[in-house]
Design a protein around this motif. Structure first.
Motif, mmCIF file in Angstrom:
data_model
loop_
_atom_site.group_PDB
_atom_site.id
_atom_site.type_symbol
_atom_site.label_atom_id
_atom_site.label_comp_id
_atom_site.label_asym_id
_atom_site.label_seq_id
_atom_site.Cartn_x
_atom_site.Cartn_y
_atom_site.Cartn_z
ATOM 1 N N GLY A 1 0.771 -1.233 0.000
ATOM 2 C CA GLY A 1 0.000 0.000 0.000
ATOM 3 C C GLY A 1 0.807 1.290 0.000
ATOM 4 N N GLN A 2 2.115 1.223 -0.012
ATOM 5 C CA GLN A 2 2.919 2.445 0.008
ATOM 6 C C GLN A 2 3.022 3.075 -1.377
ATOM 7 O OE1 GLN A 2 6.622 2.119 2.206
ATOM 8 N NE2 GLN A 2 5.768 0.415 3.364
ATOM 9 N N TRP A 3 2.901 2.264 -2.421
ATOM 10 C CA TRP A 3 3.049 2.746 -3.789
ATOM 11 C C TRP A 3 1.893 2.272 -4.673
ATOM 12 C CZ3 TRP A 3 6.842 6.161 -4.975
ATOM 13 C CH2 TRP A 3 7.877 6.293 -4.060
ATOM 14 N N GLY A 4 0.765 2.027 -4.085
ATOM 15 C CA GLY A 4 -0.379 1.537 -4.851
ATOM 16 C C GLY A 4 -0.789 0.156 -4.379
ATOM 17 N N ALA A 5 -1.603 -0.488 -5.181
ATOM 18 C CA ALA A 5 -2.190 -1.768 -4.780
ATOM 19 C C ALA A 5 -1.217 -2.938 -4.839
ATOM 20 C CB ALA A 5 -3.395 -2.073 -5.666
ATOM 21 N N MET A 6 -0.183 -2.855 -5.657
ATOM 22 C CA MET A 6 0.747 -3.978 -5.823
ATOM 23 C C MET A 6 1.678 -4.071 -4.613
ATOM 24 S SD MET A 6 1.802 -6.518 -7.648
ATOM 25 C CE MET A 6 1.130 -6.290 -9.270
ATOM 26 N N PRO A 7 1.615 -5.172 -3.856
ATOM 27 C CA PRO A 7 2.524 -5.324 -2.708
ATOM 28 C C PRO A 7 3.937 -5.689 -3.167
ATOM 29 C CG PRO A 7 1.160 -7.273 -2.922
ATOM 30 C CD PRO A 7 0.694 -6.302 -3.975
ATOM 31 N N MET A 8 4.908 -5.312 -2.358
ATOM 32 C CA MET A 8 6.287 -5.732 -2.611
ATOM 33 C C MET A 8 6.582 -6.893 -1.669
ATOM 34 S SD MET A 8 9.883 -3.639 -2.516
ATOM 35 C CE MET A 8 10.554 -3.963 -0.895
ATOM 36 N N PRO A 9 6.985 -8.031 -2.206
ATOM 37 C CA PRO A 9 7.287 -9.164 -1.331
ATOM 38 C C PRO A 9 8.593 -8.948 -0.570
ATOM 39 C CG PRO A 9 7.824 -9.718 -3.589
ATOM 40 C CD PRO A 9 7.177 -8.357 -3.620
ATOM 41 N N ALA A 10 8.757 -9.677 0.502
ATOM 42 C CA ALA A 10 10.029 -9.682 1.228
ATOM 43 C C ALA A 10 11.107 -10.213 0.290
ATOM 44 C CB ALA A 10 9.918 -10.567 2.468
ATOM 45 N N ASN A 11 12.313 -9.730 0.485
ATOM 46 C CA ASN A 11 13.419 -10.128 -0.384
ATOM 47 C C ASN A 11 14.403 -11.009 0.354
ATOM 48 O OD1 ASN A 11 13.223 -8.440 -3.042
ATOM 49 N ND2 ASN A 11 12.537 -7.125 -1.378
ATOM 50 N N ALA A 12 15.012 -11.911 -0.359
ATOM 51 C CA ALA A 12 15.999 -12.826 0.209
ATOM 52 C C ALA A 12 17.358 -12.122 0.252
ATOM 53 C CB ALA A 12 16.079 -14.106 -0.603
ATOM 54 N N VAL A 13 17.473 -11.178 1.168
ATOM 55 C CA VAL A 13 18.716 -10.422 1.349
ATOM 56 C C VAL A 13 19.049 -10.385 2.836
ATOM 57 C CG1 VAL A 13 18.350 -8.956 -0.677
ATOM 58 C CG2 VAL A 13 17.551 -8.181 1.540
ATOM 59 N N SER A 14 20.315 -10.197 3.130
ATOM 60 C CA SER A 14 20.725 -9.988 4.519
ATOM 61 C C SER A 14 20.437 -8.543 4.899
ATOM 62 C CB SER A 14 22.221 -10.282 4.671
ATOM 63 O OG SER A 14 22.984 -9.287 3.988
ATOM 64 N N GLU A 15 20.497 -8.242 6.174
ATOM 65 C CA GLU A 15 20.291 -6.864 6.614
ATOM 66 C C GLU A 15 21.386 -5.958 6.048
ATOM 67 O OE1 GLU A 15 19.286 -4.232 10.582
ATOM 68 O OE2 GLU A 15 19.252 -6.409 10.698
ATOM 69 N N ALA A 16 22.617 -6.458 5.979
ATOM 70 C CA ALA A 16 23.712 -5.668 5.406
ATOM 71 C C ALA A 16 23.446 -5.373 3.931
ATOM 72 C CB ALA A 16 25.041 -6.402 5.576
ATOM 73 N N GLU A 17 22.952 -6.364 3.189
ATOM 74 C CA GLU A 17 22.625 -6.134 1.780
ATOM 75 C C GLU A 17 21.476 -5.146 1.631
ATOM 76 O OE1 GLU A 17 23.896 -10.371 -0.276
ATOM 77 O OE2 GLU A 17 22.005 -10.264 0.833
ATOM 78 N N ALA A 18 20.473 -5.245 2.502
ATOM 79 C CA ALA A 18 19.353 -4.306 2.459
ATOM 80 C C ALA A 18 19.844 -2.881 2.726
ATOM 81 C CB ALA A 18 18.276 -4.705 3.465
ATOM 82 N N ASN A 19 20.766 -2.719 3.664
ATOM 83 C CA ASN A 19 21.347 -1.403 3.937
ATOM 84 C C ASN A 19 22.123 -0.894 2.728
ATOM 85 O OD1 ASN A 19 21.014 -0.035 6.591
ATOM 86 N ND2 ASN A 19 21.459 -2.094 7.332
ATOM 87 N N THR A 20 22.897 -1.760 2.105
ATOM 88 C CA THR A 20 23.658 -1.376 0.910
ATOM 89 C C THR A 20 22.713 -0.931 -0.199
ATOM 90 O OG1 THR A 20 25.484 -2.851 1.456
ATOM 91 C CG2 THR A 20 25.267 -2.216 -0.853
ATOM 92 N N LEU A 21 21.649 -1.677 -0.403
ATOM 93 C CA LEU A 21 20.682 -1.328 -1.444
ATOM 94 C C LEU A 21 19.997 -0.004 -1.137
ATOM 95 C CD1 LEU A 21 19.214 -4.885 -2.024
ATOM 96 C CD2 LEU A 21 20.512 -3.541 -3.700
ATOM 97 N N ALA A 22 19.586 0.204 0.108
ATOM 98 C CA ALA A 22 18.927 1.456 0.484
ATOM 99 C C ALA A 22 19.870 2.644 0.292
ATOM 100 C CB ALA A 22 18.436 1.383 1.925
ATOM 101 N N LYS A 23 21.121 2.505 0.709
ATOM 102 C CA LYS A 23 22.103 3.583 0.516
ATOM 103 C C LYS A 23 22.305 3.862 -0.966
ATOM 104 C CE LYS A 23 24.718 2.802 4.750
ATOM 105 N NZ LYS A 23 25.974 2.335 5.313
ATOM 106 N N TRP A 24 22.376 2.810 -1.767
ATOM 107 C CA TRP A 24 22.575 2.988 -3.192
ATOM 108 C C TRP A 24 21.384 3.736 -3.807
ATOM 109 C CZ3 TRP A 24 19.873 0.156 -7.212
ATOM 110 C CH2 TRP A 24 20.306 0.490 -8.494
ATOM 111 N N ILE A 25 20.172 3.333 -3.455
ATOM 112 C CA ILE A 25 18.990 4.012 -3.982
ATOM 113 C C ILE A 25 18.995 5.483 -3.584
ATOM 114 C CG2 ILE A 25 16.456 4.134 -3.825
ATOM 115 C CD1 ILE A 25 16.589 0.985 -3.481
ATOM 116 N N LEU A 26 19.344 5.769 -2.348
ATOM 117 C CA LEU A 26 19.384 7.156 -1.888
ATOM 118 C C LEU A 26 20.511 7.951 -2.532
ATOM 119 C CD1 LEU A 26 18.497 6.613 1.861
ATOM 120 C CD2 LEU A 26 17.066 7.728 0.115
ATOM 121 N N SER A 27 21.483 7.280 -3.124
ATOM 122 C CA SER A 27 22.603 7.979 -3.764
ATOM 123 C C SER A 27 22.325 8.305 -5.238
ATOM 124 C CB SER A 27 23.870 7.127 -3.686
ATOM 125 O OG SER A 27 23.822 6.058 -4.629
ATOM 126 N N LEU A 28 21.241 7.761 -5.779
ATOM 127 C CA LEU A 28 20.965 7.956 -7.208
ATOM 128 C C LEU A 28 20.638 9.409 -7.531
ATOM 129 C CD1 LEU A 28 18.807 4.767 -7.796
ATOM 130 C CD2 LEU A 28 21.163 5.133 -8.492
#
Length: 113
Positions: A86-113
Motif C-alpha cells: 500500500g505504500q506505492w499503490g495496490a501492488m505489494p512488494m514481497p520480502a526479499n531474500a537479502v541480509s540486513e547488510a545487503e538491504a542497507n547497501t541497497l537502500a544507501k545505493w537508492i538514496l545515492s541515485l
C-alpha cells in the motif's frame, strides 16, 4: 618515524580527501556499479527501474520520497527485508531474500541515485 615536511604539510588535505572518498563511496563509479549489480542479482531490477516505473516505482522516485527523512533509510531497509503493502499503490512488494547488510547497501545505493 618522522615524515618529511613536504608530506606533513599536505597530510590534512590528503586525509580529508580520503575521508570524502570513503564517506561517499556510492559516488565512486565502481561502488555504484557494484551496488547496481547487487540489485540485479537480488532481482530488484525485475520490478524496479532506476529511472522508470516498472511493476514497482522507479528507484529515483523512491529516493525522492525518502531522501532527507530521518527514518527514510531504516524504513527502506525494513521494506526490502519484510516487504511492503500500500505504500506505492495496490501492488505489494514481497520480502526479499537479502541480509540486513545487503538491504542497507541497497537502500544507501537508492538514496545515492
Amino acid at each position: 618515524m618522522k615524515l618529511p615536511t613536504h608530506l606533513t604539510a599536505r597530510l590534512p588535505a590528503l586525509l580529508a580527501a580520503a575521508g570524502c572518498v570513503l564517506s561517499f563511496g556510492a559516488a565512486v563509479p565502481g561502488v555504484a556499479h557494484a551496488n547496481q549489480q547487487l540489485a540485479s542479482s537480488k532481482a530488484c531490477l525485475s520490478c524496479h527501474g532506476v529511472d522508470k516505473k516498472l511493476i514497482g516505482p522507479a528507484f529515483k522516485d523512491v529516493k525522492a520520497k525518502y531522501a532527507g527523512k530521518k527514518d527514510g533509510q531504516p524504513h527502506m531497509v525494513q521494506s526490502i527485508l519484510k516487504g511492503s503493502n500500500g505504500q506505492w499503490g495496490a501492488m505489494p512488494m514481497p520480502a526479499n531474500a537479502v541480509s540486513e547488510a545487503e538491504a542497507n547497501t541497497l537502500a544507501k545505493w537508492i538514496l545515492s541515485l
